[in-house]
Write a protein that holds these residues in place. Sequence first.
Motif, short mmCIF file in Angstrom:
data_model
loop_
_atom_site.label_atom_id
_atom_site.label_comp_id
_atom_site.label_asym_id
_atom_site.label_seq_id
_atom_site.Cartn_x
_atom_site.Cartn_y
_atom_site.Cartn_z
N GLY A 33 31.32 51.63 25.68
CA GLY A 33 30.00 51.87 25.12
C GLY A 33 29.09 50.65 25.12
O GLY A 33 27.90 50.76 24.87
N LEU A 34 29.66 49.50 25.45
CA LEU A 34 28.90 48.24 25.46
C LEU A 34 28.53 47.80 26.88
O LEU A 34 27.95 46.73 27.05
CB LEU A 34 29.73 47.13 24.81
CG LEU A 34 30.19 47.36 23.37
CD1 LEU A 34 31.23 46.31 22.97
CD2 LEU A 34 29.00 47.32 22.44
N GLY A 35 28.91 48.59 27.86
CA GLY A 35 28.66 48.20 29.23
C GLY A 35 29.65 47.18 29.74
O GLY A 35 29.36 46.44 30.69
N LEU A 36 30.82 47.13 29.13
CA LEU A 36 31.88 46.20 29.55
C LEU A 36 33.09 47.00 30.00
O LEU A 36 33.55 47.90 29.29
CB LEU A 36 32.29 45.29 28.39
CG LEU A 36 31.24 44.32 27.87
CD1 LEU A 36 31.75 43.62 26.63
CD2 LEU A 36 30.87 43.31 28.95
N GLY A 37 33.61 46.65 31.15
CA GLY A 37 34.83 47.29 31.62
C GLY A 37 34.56 48.22 32.78
O GLY A 37 33.41 48.43 33.16
N PRO A 38 35.61 48.72 33.33
CA PRO A 38 37.00 48.56 32.91
C PRO A 38 37.55 47.16 33.24
O PRO A 38 36.94 46.40 33.97
CB PRO A 38 37.74 49.62 33.73
CG PRO A 38 36.94 49.74 34.97
CD PRO A 38 35.50 49.54 34.55
N LEU A 39 38.71 46.89 32.68
CA LEU A 39 39.43 45.65 32.93
C LEU A 39 40.52 45.94 33.95
O LEU A 39 41.36 46.80 33.73
CB LEU A 39 40.04 45.13 31.62
CG LEU A 39 41.00 43.95 31.70
CD1 LEU A 39 40.36 42.76 32.35
CD2 LEU A 39 41.50 43.59 30.31
N ASP A 40 40.46 45.24 35.08
CA ASP A 40 41.44 45.41 36.14
C ASP A 40 42.24 44.13 36.32
O ASP A 40 41.66 43.03 36.32
CB ASP A 40 40.76 45.76 37.46
CG ASP A 40 40.15 47.15 37.44
OD1 ASP A 40 40.81 48.08 36.96
OD2 ASP A 40 39.00 47.29 37.91
N ALA A 62 41.04 38.37 46.10
CA ALA A 62 41.05 39.31 44.98
C ALA A 62 39.73 39.32 44.21
O ALA A 62 39.48 40.24 43.43
CB ALA A 62 42.20 38.96 44.03
N ILE A 63 38.89 38.32 44.42
CA ILE A 63 37.62 38.23 43.70
C ILE A 63 36.60 39.19 44.32
O ILE A 63 36.32 39.10 45.52
CB ILE A 63 37.06 36.78 43.74
CG1 ILE A 63 38.04 35.80 43.12
CG2 ILE A 63 35.69 36.71 43.07
CD1 ILE A 63 37.69 34.33 43.38
N PRO A 64 36.03 40.09 43.53
CA PRO A 64 35.01 40.99 44.09
C PRO A 64 33.79 40.21 44.55
O PRO A 64 33.40 39.21 43.95
CB PRO A 64 34.65 41.89 42.90
CG PRO A 64 35.79 41.78 41.96
CD PRO A 64 36.35 40.39 42.14
N ARG A 65 33.19 40.67 45.63
CA ARG A 65 31.99 40.01 46.18
C ARG A 65 30.89 40.00 45.13
O ARG A 65 30.62 41.00 44.49
CB ARG A 65 31.52 40.76 47.42
CG ARG A 65 30.28 40.12 48.04
CD ARG A 65 29.96 40.69 49.38
NE ARG A 65 31.01 40.24 50.30
CZ ARG A 65 31.51 41.00 51.26
NH1 ARG A 65 31.07 42.20 51.45
NH2 ARG A 65 32.46 40.53 52.05
N GLY A 66 30.29 38.84 44.93
CA GLY A 66 29.18 38.69 43.99
C GLY A 66 29.59 38.51 42.54
O GLY A 66 28.73 38.42 41.66
N ALA A 67 30.89 38.45 42.28
CA ALA A 67 31.35 38.33 40.90
C ALA A 67 31.08 36.94 40.33
O ALA A 67 31.10 35.93 41.05
CB ALA A 67 32.85 38.61 40.81
N MET A 68 30.82 36.89 39.04
CA MET A 68 30.82 35.64 38.29
C MET A 68 32.28 35.19 38.25
O MET A 68 33.16 36.00 37.94
CB MET A 68 30.30 35.92 36.87
CG MET A 68 30.37 34.77 35.93
SD MET A 68 28.99 33.71 36.28
CE MET A 68 29.17 32.52 35.00
N ARG A 92 26.59 40.12 31.25
CA ARG A 92 26.30 41.56 31.35
C ARG A 92 24.79 41.79 31.32
O ARG A 92 24.25 42.51 32.16
CB ARG A 92 26.98 42.30 30.20
CG ARG A 92 26.67 43.79 30.13
CD ARG A 92 26.87 44.35 28.75
NE ARG A 92 26.00 43.68 27.78
CZ ARG A 92 26.22 43.67 26.47
NH1 ARG A 92 27.27 44.27 25.96
NH2 ARG A 92 25.39 43.06 25.66
N ASP A 93 24.11 41.15 30.37
CA ASP A 93 22.68 41.37 30.20
C ASP A 93 21.85 40.79 31.34
O ASP A 93 20.72 41.22 31.56
CB ASP A 93 22.21 40.78 28.86
CG ASP A 93 22.85 41.49 27.67
OD1 ASP A 93 23.46 42.58 27.86
OD2 ASP A 93 22.76 40.95 26.55
N SER A 94 22.41 39.82 32.07
CA SER A 94 21.70 39.25 33.20
C SER A 94 21.89 40.08 34.47
O SER A 94 21.39 39.71 35.53
CB SER A 94 22.12 37.79 33.43
OG SER A 94 23.44 37.75 33.93
N GLY A 95 22.65 41.16 34.36
CA GLY A 95 22.83 42.07 35.49
C GLY A 95 24.05 41.83 36.35
O GLY A 95 24.17 42.42 37.42
#
Length: 156
Positions: A33-40, A62-68, A92-95
Amino acid sequence: MRVHVCAVGRLRTGPERALIDDYTTRFDRTGRGLGLGPLDMHEVEDRKGGGMEAEAALLERAIPRGAMVVALDERGQVMGSPAFAEWLAGWRDSGRGDVAFLIGGADGLAPALRARADAALSFGRMVWPHMLARVMLTEQLYRAAAILAGSPYHRV
């Protein structure tokens, strides 16, 4: 924002796995509900014994493209749980669509991979076994979601 834990080594059945599974379930439920997840969890293993550099190459994949990218490292930033929750909320809030936390093997992360990270996080000046670092990270992710949700789980 999807959360990824990219770690060296395969975690077998046992108390650490049970804790990680529990905190992952809690994080997914609270964070949804907070816009966080899922955790993989992305586990990599260097079967050829190439050391930190080989582990780094596997982690990079293993790092997704564009991930922080956040390196867990004893030289990283030490912070309290509320500040960590603010970090997550800020990304999250920065997109940011993804954040990847990197946990190295017994020798840590290769220096080049550590330098590539956008941030570094430390669980204190003590060195922790990488399997326990996974437990601590998943608990702190759940705690951060609970803080952001206003849950009483985190007490000061």
